[in-house]
Design an enzyme around this catalytic site. Structure first.
Site, PDB file in Angstrom:
ATOM      1  N   LYS A  54      -8.531  13.699  21.043  1.00 51.32           N
ATOM      2  CA  LYS A  54      -8.912  12.757  19.896  1.00 51.32           C
ATOM      3  C   LYS A  54      -8.307  11.407  20.286  1.00 51.32           C
ATOM      4  O   LYS A  54      -9.201  10.529  20.044  1.00 51.32           O
ATOM      5  CB  LYS A  54      -8.138  13.168  18.402  1.00 51.32           C
ATOM      6  CG  LYS A  54      -8.391  14.332  17.758  1.00 51.32           C
ATOM      7  CD  LYS A  54      -7.660  14.816  16.701  1.00 51.32           C
ATOM      8  CE  LYS A  54      -8.314  16.369  16.188  1.00 51.32           C
ATOM      9  NZ  LYS A  54      -7.490  17.021  15.115  1.00 51.32           N
ATOM     10  N   GLN A  98      -1.822  17.092  12.843  1.00 55.50           N
ATOM     11  CA  GLN A  98      -2.148  18.235  13.621  1.00 55.50           C
ATOM     12  C   GLN A  98      -1.763  19.713  13.159  1.00 55.50           C
ATOM     13  O   GLN A  98      -0.863  19.838  13.101  1.00 55.50           O
ATOM     14  CB  GLN A  98      -2.130  17.866  15.142  1.00 55.50           C
ATOM     15  CG  GLN A  98      -2.741  18.794  15.831  1.00 55.50           C
ATOM     16  CD  GLN A  98      -4.357  18.769  15.879  1.00 55.50           C
ATOM     17  OE1 GLN A  98      -4.870  17.496  15.960  1.00 55.50           O
ATOM     18  NE2 GLN A  98      -5.069  19.801  16.009  1.00 55.50           N
ATOM     19  N   ASP A 121      -8.510  12.936   7.877  1.00 59.28           N
ATOM     20  CA  ASP A 121      -9.174  14.500   7.724  1.00 59.28           C
ATOM     21  C   ASP A 121      -9.704  14.647   6.488  1.00 59.28           C
ATOM     22  O   ASP A 121     -10.315  15.705   6.469  1.00 59.28           O
ATOM     23  CB  ASP A 121      -7.871  15.404   8.053  1.00 59.28           C
ATOM     24  CG  ASP A 121      -7.864  15.918   9.432  1.00 59.28           C
ATOM     25  OD1 ASP A 121      -8.946  15.772  10.154  1.00 59.28           O
ATOM     26  OD2 ASP A 121      -7.053  16.515   9.815  1.00 59.28           O
TER      27      ASP A 121
END
Ligand code: NDP
Length: 287
Positions: A54, A98, A121
């Site tokens: 990422k 994460q 997200d």
């Protein structure tokens, strides 16, 4: 005839090139580059690889990374404070935690802590609510990646039968809502569904998001169906070499399906591209 490949890797590169251009145009107007903060706790090697991936993608597009890596024993309260600081930090447009987190940490309550307008997200209840209501907002990256890939290949969805295997809040549920918003007739299957093959054989569009290798075999697929494989499963051969496979038995299903996504190179890169797109979208709201 063999199924055509839905090339997520190529589309992800195209999206990243478009985002890079958008960032170049917006940076002088906003006076700073976009920023994404990825919080990682503990030493899960798979998570570490995802985070690196990422951050590398951010760099290519011109997004500043405010990544933070915490030791396994970090407390819930410390993480909550970090998120509060990032919520206030004007350089940060997107925040993500994460997953999975080490045992003892509550990911849901941390997720609730994130400012919904920085929820890269798209998993905060406010953004899920916006999805249910059909309002604009940050969308969950993997399902949004699935939709974007089908859009690129001009797969018709209106009135089609779509079956999503998996009902997680991360993939299955939001994807079912997105397919519904695109006027598909949607069925969600899960581990308690009976006669899975009967359900999937009916699908014009079949999405596998269960995390079970070889769950979808050729006899479970309608001829010419669109098959999207979200699953990521690690398999290790006798020599000890490991590789990633999806939930779909690719070699057999590609002889039946009309279109199919590979693993790797399908939905994985699309997920990262949509994460960047979410960050740039939040950033663009500030101009
Ligand atoms: P979860 O484990 O949270 O959910 C799995 C879902 O699949 C559950 O709803 C479960 O049903 C269902 N399921 C499990 N086994 C079966 C079965 N035998 N038959 C039918 N349904 C079944 O996983 P996620 O949704 O987080 O992820 C799914 C997969 O996608 C994983 O392999 C994950 O690694 C991958 N993934 C890939 C991403 C990418 O970028 N490509 C991003 C995110 C995830 P029930 O609810 O009844 O337990």
């Amino acid at each position: 005839m063999e199924a055509k490949i839905l090339d997520g890797k190529a589309l992800a590169q195209k999206i990243q090139a478009e985002l890079k251009q958008q960032v170049e145009e917006l940076t002088p107007k906003i006076g700073r580059p976009p920023g994404l903060a990825v919080l990682m706790v503990g030493d899960n090697p798979a998570s570490a690889a995802y985070v690196r991936n990422k951050e590398r993608a951010c760099e290519k597009v011109g997004i500043a990374s405010f990544g933070k890596h915490f030791p396994t024993e970090t407390s819930q309260e410390e993480l909550k404070q970090v998120i509060e600081e990032l919520n206030k930090d004007d350089r940060v447009d997107g925040i993500l935690v994460q997953l999975p987190l080490p045992d003892g940490l509550d990911s849901v309550s941390l997720l609730h802590q994130i400012d919904p307008d920085k929820d890269a997200d798209g998993l905060h209840p406010v953004n899920l609510g916006r999805l249910v209501r059909g309002e604009p907002g940050l969308r969950s990256c993997t399902p949004a990646g699935v939709m974007r890939l089908m859009e690129e290949y001009q797969i018709p969805l209106r009135g089609k039968k779509a079956v999503v295997v998996g009902r997680s809040i991360l993939v299955g549920k939001p994807l079912a809502l997105m397919l519904l918003a695109a006027d598909a007739t949607v069925t969600i299957a899960h581990s308690r569904s009976q006669n899975l093959g009967e359900i999937t054989r009916d699908a014009d569009i079949l999405v596998a998001a269960a995390g079970r290798k070889d769950l979808i075999t050729a006899d479970m697929v309608k001829p010419e169906a669109i098959v999207i494989d979200v699953g990521i499963n690690k398999v290790t051969d006798e020599a000890g070499n490991s590789r990633l496979v999806g939930d779909v038995n690719f070699d057999a299903v590609k002889t039946v399906a009309g279109y199919i996504t590979p693993v790797p190179g399908g939905i994985g890169p699309m997920t990262v591209a949509l994460l960047l797109a979410n960050t740039v979208w939040s950033y663009s709201q500030k101009k």
